[in-house]
Write a protein that holds these residues in place. Sequence first.
Motif, PDB file in Angstrom:
ATOM      1  N   SER A 198       0.823  -1.213   0.000  1.00  0.00           N
ATOM      2  CA  SER A 198       0.000   0.000   0.000  1.00  0.00           C
ATOM      3  C   SER A 198       0.858   1.264   0.000  1.00  0.00           C
ATOM      4  O   SER A 198       0.479   2.281  -0.593  1.00  0.00           O
ATOM      5  CB  SER A 198      -0.946  -0.005   1.210  1.00  0.00           C
ATOM      6  N   GLU A 199       2.030   1.207   0.638  1.00  0.00           N
ATOM      7  CA  GLU A 199       2.904   2.381   0.657  1.00  0.00           C
ATOM      8  C   GLU A 199       3.464   2.665  -0.738  1.00  0.00           C
ATOM      9  O   GLU A 199       3.580   3.814  -1.154  1.00  0.00           O
ATOM     10  CB  GLU A 199       4.044   2.163   1.657  1.00  0.00           C
ATOM     11  N   THR A 200       3.793   1.599  -1.477  1.00  0.00           N
ATOM     12  CA  THR A 200       4.266   1.766  -2.853  1.00  0.00           C
ATOM     13  C   THR A 200       3.166   2.335  -3.735  1.00  0.00           C
ATOM     14  O   THR A 200       3.407   3.239  -4.557  1.00  0.00           O
ATOM     15  CB  THR A 200       4.741   0.411  -3.415  1.00  0.00           C
ATOM     16  N   ARG A 222      -4.098   7.320   0.580  1.00  0.00           N
ATOM     17  CA  ARG A 222      -3.737   6.120   1.326  1.00  0.00           C
ATOM     18  C   ARG A 222      -4.914   5.151   1.382  1.00  0.00           C
ATOM     19  O   ARG A 222      -4.730   3.934   1.306  1.00  0.00           O
ATOM     20  CB  ARG A 222      -3.288   6.487   2.746  1.00  0.00           C
ATOM     21  N   GLU A 325       0.384   4.482  10.325  1.00  0.00           N
ATOM     22  CA  GLU A 325       0.374   5.610   9.396  1.00  0.00           C
ATOM     23  C   GLU A 325      -0.924   6.403   9.496  1.00  0.00           C
ATOM     24  O   GLU A 325      -1.687   6.513   8.550  1.00  0.00           O
ATOM     25  CB  GLU A 325       0.565   5.114   7.957  1.00  0.00           C
TER      26      GLU A 325
END
Length: 556
Positions: A198-200, A222, A325
């Motif tokens: 998910s961060e990528t 996000r 996050e």
Amino acid sequence: MKQAPEADAAGLFSGGEYMAYTALYRKWRPDTFEAVKGQEHIVTTLKNQMKSGRIGHAYLFCGTRGTGKTTVAKIFARAVNCEHPVDGNPCNECPACRAILSGSSMNVVEIDAASNNGVDNIREIRDEVRYSPTEGKYRVYIIDEVHMLSTGAFNALLKTLEEPPSYVIFILATTEVHKIPITVLSRCQRYDFRRIGSETLFAHLKHLTEEEGIEAEDKALRYVARAADGSARDSLSLMEQCIAFHYGEKLTYEKVLDILGAVDTQVFSRLLRCILSRDVAGAIRLLDEVTVQGRELVQFVTDFTWYLRNLLLLQTTAEGEDALEMSEESLKALREEAEQVDIDSLIRYIRICSELIGQVRYAAAKRVLIEIALIKLMKPAMEQNLESLQARVSELEARLDGGETVQHSAARPGNTGVEPGKQEPASGVPLESVAEQPAGPVVELTEAEYEDYQQLIREWDQIVAGQGRLIGSLLHGTRPSFEAGKGFCIIFRDGFACEMMQIQERLEEFSKSVSERYGHKFTFQAVLYAQGQQEPSIVRGSRLPGIEMEIQEAES
């Protein structure tokens, strides 16, 4: 000559004319290996093969949808035919690259196996590979969804896969690798495409919106990245949907929730409080609110599972906050929720919700399944597995800590001087009803056994109070006894408590505790007595331990 007006992000000409719109996932499809996100283990291997010239003849790309299988296949097809490759990448400028990019090259053939899955389709390929390419180095066949080929088509493909001409490369792509025959698997280099983190995906969406001139909150991006579930194509499709609905406006978290049919985390907080307080009616009303608002129920269950996962992270690791996050305000609220629920309960909730996701996805009555699962979360007695038994024990301990006592209606035996076969009545039980009940068996003990028994009777409450929290709660309301053939027993009237105490480790732990208290060995068994069943009457006898025969006097 009139200059063509430039197009904006929406595909509109500044002069008001429309041009053909290109979907985001097509517009932002990677054209080099470096642009592929989240599949470094694959692109590095393919680039090294290009540099060394060790190019295989058959590749199998497998993985979930939207992870880059077809994209990497097309990049590799250009790279092997490129006239001026750069560090293993296609230059995308030479005639060969341009022809492949425009789809006019005869060297690269894309086949959809879902609609071309017959033997005749594969035979056409087998006939074509006899002829070398008129331009370029390799003829590349990209067969998408190859698992859809029929058994006959797979058999027709085998010989060509095993011994293809030196100028032919097969790239097979599939989302269901388990359906590929082992004979095909053994002839291919297999590459497994991973779900993209998910961060990528967030970083990719962030770059995309900046390039497209779209204003969006990081929190909104996000959420889109997480909702894509590891698929780059899905993330761009969801993003495009949100942009289209709120075109020209800033894309906020609330707007994304509204478009994707999701709910805010405050709803999950309310639902968790209903579960913890065993408020079935409140949980059903909350689910009704979510349904009336038109929220997607599968997404609702998925997001609630993630919410529970976040609570578990906060409780189990010191680095949990870094992994979440989220803003400090949201973290504070989450910490308050985490303090109200124990780890074992969270694990049980997550298990039930994870099972529910698979069940509800294709169910006709989604709401009914979710309601049953919510009731199951609040009623551990509906399940018979170990997690549910532990939840029931924890609930029992909480009730005991709160001062609540368990009333037993069973008669308490009068073992201190009462005649054999008679019992003292329990509190509140009429003498007449006791007299009508059948008398329990009479058990005669040796002098030593009887003394031990009397001591246990006198000090039983103190013995129970000296145990650990779990064993002490299970022994609440029990009595010691003695049965022929079994020895000292613990009499239970609660089936659940008896079952939990019958675990060998717990019985051994309790027996050891009593043995240490009195300085000699005790061994106990847990015995369940039914409602109304009479306990044995314990009397002092004359028998010696281990001797069960009558002694007769010899005749003179």
